[in-house]
Design a protein around this motif. Structure first.
Motif, short mmCIF file in Angstrom:
data_model
loop_
_atom_site.label_atom_id
_atom_site.label_comp_id
_atom_site.label_asym_id
_atom_site.label_seq_id
_atom_site.Cartn_x
_atom_site.Cartn_y
_atom_site.Cartn_z
N THR A 2 0.83 -1.20 0.00
CA THR A 2 0.00 0.00 0.00
C THR A 2 0.87 1.25 0.00
O THR A 2 1.84 1.36 0.74
CB THR A 2 -0.92 0.02 1.23
OG1 THR A 2 -1.69 -1.17 1.25
CG2 THR A 2 -1.84 1.22 1.18
N GLN A 3 0.51 2.21 -0.85
CA GLN A 3 1.26 3.45 -0.96
C GLN A 3 1.21 4.23 0.35
O GLN A 3 0.16 4.33 0.99
CB GLN A 3 0.68 4.31 -2.09
CG GLN A 3 1.36 5.66 -2.27
CD GLN A 3 0.61 6.53 -3.27
OE1 GLN A 3 -0.45 6.17 -3.77
NE2 GLN A 3 1.17 7.68 -3.57
N LEU A 5 0.91 7.49 2.38
CA LEU A 5 0.30 8.79 2.16
C LEU A 5 0.61 9.72 3.33
O LEU A 5 0.87 9.26 4.45
CB LEU A 5 -1.21 8.65 1.99
CG LEU A 5 -1.68 7.86 0.75
CD1 LEU A 5 -3.19 7.69 0.78
CD2 LEU A 5 -1.24 8.57 -0.52
N GLU A 72 -7.65 -1.10 -1.11
CA GLU A 72 -6.46 -1.02 -0.27
C GLU A 72 -6.45 -2.11 0.80
O GLU A 72 -5.38 -2.52 1.26
CB GLU A 72 -6.35 0.37 0.38
CG GLU A 72 -6.04 1.48 -0.62
CD GLU A 72 -5.66 2.78 0.06
OE1 GLU A 72 -5.81 2.90 1.30
OE2 GLU A 72 -5.19 3.70 -0.65
N ASP A 283 -6.68 9.48 -10.86
CA ASP A 283 -5.34 9.01 -11.21
C ASP A 283 -4.90 9.56 -12.57
O ASP A 283 -5.63 9.49 -13.55
CB ASP A 283 -5.34 7.48 -11.25
CG ASP A 283 -3.94 6.89 -11.19
OD1 ASP A 283 -3.04 7.60 -10.71
OD2 ASP A 283 -3.77 5.75 -11.63
N GLN A 328 -0.46 14.18 -7.48
CA GLN A 328 0.45 13.05 -7.65
C GLN A 328 1.82 13.46 -8.20
O GLN A 328 2.70 12.62 -8.32
CB GLN A 328 -0.19 12.01 -8.59
CG GLN A 328 -1.47 11.41 -8.04
CD GLN A 328 -2.11 10.46 -9.03
OE1 GLN A 328 -2.23 10.77 -10.22
NE2 GLN A 328 -2.52 9.29 -8.57
#
Length: 474
Positions: A2-3, A5, A72, A283, A328
């Protein structure tokens, strides 16, 4: 994996705050991750034995948030994570994190003021100051103070209104996330007054294609008709772009397609209303084109109905829109007005409570047991004149008694998730044996674009019957 953040760094602070006090305020810029990360973190807390409800201001955002959170968590929507909106839902007995709109929350808390089985309610994007959002928060505060001192409430905002919301929530702690700051280039390219809006948008798209070698585009226009005209202009120009529309009248499947990268690797142009200002990141967007206009509801006292009017966007709204280009990575925002004109734009969008019809608020408060809505905790209380006018109209249809208390007819109206006049029409029609037709009319009048956009209601009903898509059959 998972990114990571920006909000992740302050999640321990938020959880600690909710141990010390029942309420908290989270201030985090767009793209920080507050929508998708705070609610799942609460699920893991020792005090959280029930469900977590996340209120998202729009149906598109509610569905998108649930889908992103479930993704997620490595799960499908409808399991531990679900969503519920007026015409669409995916949830099950296993659902513990439910994303919903404030309007649906209003129905549920009026039916169950103690919110049985709910441990926490999170109010996302509270800075938008929608009437439904403000009212939902006021009802939740009242329920917490009178019935559920163990209920946790969290207000989440992308702007620095944290101190005011903290005071409203009993001097709740304010936790701030700085977020990731990417470079953003603001370019004011103006717009000639004699040009049609779609021509100005097309010129800006050509400009962006010439200047920016990569990145998808997100263009903000005031309404669905403006979007359709702009889409036609861009498609007729045969530019190397996949064009998507994004507004509340678009089928859910097409809405989802607009939120993700193009499967064939083409650059995208997403033409959107203010529905895309906040909440989920789209995105791939690196370029924003902003017409500087918004469509807002304004209550027409003479006609007794709310109308949508096109106005200049606020400075806060313009900032939110531009920021979509730099969520982003570095981005650029093309603004269709001169730089000097920004100072003449209103600083913030006005709270809807000062602009909208208060009939539903007054009726719901009467159902709640409160004759004067100003008794609730509001960030901006409704005006006495607007309350008095709403009471007069509710008494005229038999929803309120002379002393302002709710009648049996009023209770029946409050239980129907429709604007009060349409709910009244539905009950009257049912007594006359026309419930099915009245129900169809009510849906048609509350779902713009369903069956077309003409003023001929009979023709729209006929087209709706012939439609076969996710939205028409929902």
């Amino acid at each position: 994996m998972t990114q990571v953040l920006p909000i992740d760094a302050v999640l321990p602070d938020i959880m600690a705050a909710l141990v010390l006090k029942p309420n908290a305020v989270v201030v985090a810029p767009p793209g920080a991750g507050k929508t998708t990360r705070v609610a799942p973190a609460i699920l893991d807390q020792p005090w959280c034995n029930g469900a977590v409800w996340l209120l998202s201001p729009r149906r598109l955002a509610a569905r998108g948030a649930a889908e992103r959170i479930a993704e997620e968590m490595g799960e499908a929507v409808g399991g531990r994570v679900g969503y519920a909106t007026r015409l669409d839902s995916k949830q099950s007995a296993a659902t513990r994190l439910l994303v919903m709109t404030p309007g649906l929350f209003r129905n549920r808390i009026l039916a169950d003021p103690e919110l049985h089985g709910v441990s926490a309610v999170l109010f996302d994007e509270v800075h938008e100051r929608s009437l439904d959002g403000d009212f939902a928060l006021a009802l939740a505060i009242d329920a917490q103070q009178g019935l559920r001192d163990d209920l946790r409430l969290v207000a989440m905002s992308a702007t620095l209104d944290g101190v005011r919301f903290g005071a409203l929530l009993g001097n709740a702690p304010v936790v701030k996330s700085e977020g990731k700051i990417w470079p953003l280039d603001l370019r004011h390219i103006g717009r000639r007054a004699e040009d049609r809006l779609e021509a100005s948008v097309l010129a800006a798209v050509r400009h962006a294609l010439a200047d920016e070698a990569e990145g998808d585009m997100l263009a903000f226009l005031p309404g669905a008709a403006d979007i359709e005209r702009a889409a036609t202009a861009v498609e007729d120009a045969r530019l190397p772009l996949a064009v998507h529309r994004l507004h509340g009248q678009i089928d859910p499947a097409l809405q989802r397609k607009a939120l993700v990268r193009d499967l064939d690797g083409r650059r995208k142009l997403i033409l959107a209303t203010s529905i895309a200002e906040t909440s989920l990141t789209i995105d791939g967007v690196r370029i924003v084109i902003d017409a500087g206009l918004s469509r807002r509801p304004r209550f027409d006292k003479a006609a007794g109905i709310a109308r949508l009017v096109t106005e200049r966007a606020s400075q806060a709204s313009a900032t939110q829109r531009a920021g979509r280009a730099a969520r982003q990575g570095s981005g650029v925002a093309y603004r269709l007005w001169e730089a000097a004109a920004t100072a003449g734009m209103p600083p913030f969008d006005p709270p809807e409570i000062h602009e909208n019809d208060l009939m539903p608020v007054v009726l719901d408060c009467a159902s709640w047991g409160i004759v004067d809505p100003r008794q609730l905790g509001w960030l901006d209380p409704p005006s006495p004149a607007a309350i008095s006018e709403a009471k007069t109209r509710l008494q005229a249809i038999g929803a309120l008694a002379g002393d302002g208390r709710i009648t049996a007819h009023g209770k029946a109206l409050a239980a129907i998730p429709l604007p009060v006049p349409l709910a009244h029409m539905l009950l009257d029609a049912a007594r006359a044996g026309e419930a099915e037709m009245a129900g169809r009319l009510a849906v048609l009048l509350t779902e713009p674009g369903l069956g077309g956009r003409g003023v001929d209601v009979e023709a729209r009903l006929g087209r709706w019957r012939g439609q076969r898509n996710e939205r028409s059959e929902g």
